[in-house]
Design a protein around this motif. Structure first.
Motif, PDB file in Angstrom:
ATOM      1  N   MET A   1      -2.419 -19.887  31.711  1.00 36.42           N
ATOM      2  CA  MET A   1      -2.246 -18.510  32.121  1.00 36.42           C
ATOM      3  C   MET A   1      -0.782 -18.131  31.915  1.00 36.42           C
ATOM      4  N   THR A   2      -0.547 -17.025  31.290  1.00 35.07           N
ATOM      5  CA  THR A   2       0.800 -16.533  31.063  1.00 35.07           C
ATOM      6  C   THR A   2       1.092 -15.399  32.018  1.00 35.07           C
ATOM      7  N   GLU A   3       2.209 -15.506  32.718  1.00 31.75           N
ATOM      8  CA  GLU A   3       2.619 -14.475  33.663  1.00 31.75           C
ATOM      9  C   GLU A   3       3.329 -13.368  32.895  1.00 31.75           C
ATOM     10  N   THR A   4       2.942 -12.134  33.134  1.00 38.17           N
ATOM     11  CA  THR A   4       3.595 -10.991  32.511  1.00 38.17           C
ATOM     12  C   THR A   4       4.579 -10.404  33.502  1.00 38.17           C
ATOM     13  N   ARG A 148       9.634 -29.834  28.719  1.00 37.12           N
ATOM     14  CA  ARG A 148      10.287 -29.393  27.478  1.00 37.12           C
ATOM     15  C   ARG A 148      10.500 -30.589  26.544  1.00 37.12           C
ATOM     16  N   PHE A 149      10.965 -31.710  27.094  1.00 32.52           N
ATOM     17  CA  PHE A 149      11.170 -32.926  26.314  1.00 32.52           C
ATOM     18  C   PHE A 149       9.848 -33.387  25.683  1.00 32.52           C
ATOM     19  N   HIS A 166       8.931 -21.986  30.536  1.00 29.15           N
ATOM     20  CA  HIS A 166       9.488 -22.932  31.502  1.00 29.15           C
ATOM     21  C   HIS A 166       8.925 -24.332  31.288  1.00 29.15           C
ATOM     22  N   GLY A 167       8.855 -24.711  30.012  1.00 26.53           N
ATOM     23  CA  GLY A 167       8.408 -26.045  29.642  1.00 26.53           C
ATOM     24  C   GLY A 167       6.911 -26.215  29.472  1.00 26.53           C
ATOM     25  N   ARG A 168       6.138 -25.215  29.847  1.00 22.84           N
ATOM     26  CA  ARG A 168       4.676 -25.325  29.727  1.00 22.84           C
ATOM     27  C   ARG A 168       4.202 -24.653  28.438  1.00 22.84           C
ATOM     28  N   LYS A 169       3.331 -25.348  27.718  1.00 23.47           N
ATOM     29  CA  LYS A 169       2.804 -24.815  26.468  1.00 23.47           C
ATOM     30  C   LYS A 169       2.017 -23.536  26.737  1.00 23.47           C
ATOM     31  N   VAL A 170       2.268 -22.530  25.893  1.00 21.45           N
ATOM     32  CA  VAL A 170       1.537 -21.273  25.977  1.00 21.45           C
ATOM     33  C   VAL A 170       0.236 -21.437  25.211  1.00 21.45           C
TER      34      VAL A 170
END
Length: 174
Positions: A1-4, A148-149, A166-170
């Motif tokens: 889920m992507t926050e807008t 991210r790493f 923030h490091g999480r795959k979209v």
């Protein structure tokens, strides 16, 4: 889920853009044994203390140029163009960092950098460094720095580019 995240109504985001930070980070890999460089930043605490080396781009500075500059300034690591060893190589990830209290919104581009010489001189807020494999990285890194790493290593191994928040795959859906 992507926050807008949206700004206040009636604001022209083109004519009056919000301040944003542009950063460039390196997944530095040793050609000798395949290990990765992580650094501990003395100005950060907790999960954010250890992470990938790099820094902020100056106004009108391209991310690759910013990365070459910050690696030289903070680690005395000299990197060149993308066609030689010790080079800023392939773009691996773009990590959007949403605004938070006291922190501007930003984006960190992660590039692969392959090196033979693992000798470093720490400065610019870096107080420690380690050459790690993926399992050792999991013991040092935490939170978004670890994500991210891991996503950058995945992109390197699979020839992909990762879009992160923030490091999480979209995850894109159609």
């Amino acid at each position: 889920m992507t926050e807008t995240i949206t700004g206040p109504p009636g604001v022209d985001h083109f004519a009056d853009p919000a301040p944003r930070r542009a950063g460039a980070l390196a997944l530095v890999q040793s050609e000798e044994d395949g290990r990765y460089l992580v650094v501990r930043r003395g100005y950060r605490e907790g999960d954010a203390a250890w992470g990938l080396p790099g820094g902020s781009a100056a106004p009108n500075e391209l991310p690759r140029d910013a990365l070459a500059r910050t690696l030289a300034e903070k680690l005395d690591l000299r990197v060149t163009g993308p066609s030689s060893r010790g080079a800023v190589g392939r773009w691996l990830a773009s990590d959007h960092v949403p605004a938070a209290p006291g922190q501007f919104e930003g984006r960190n581009d992660v590039f692969h950098v392959s090196v033979w010489n693992r000798q470093l001189t720490l400065s610019g807020g870096y107080v420690d460094s380690a050459w790690v494999n993926v399992l050792e990285a999991q013991a040092l890194l935490g939170g978004h720095s670890l994500r991210r790493f891991e996503e950058s290593v995945h992109a390197l191994k699979n020839g992909s580019v990762r879009e992160l928040v923030h490091g999480r795959k979209v995850e894109h859906t159609r």
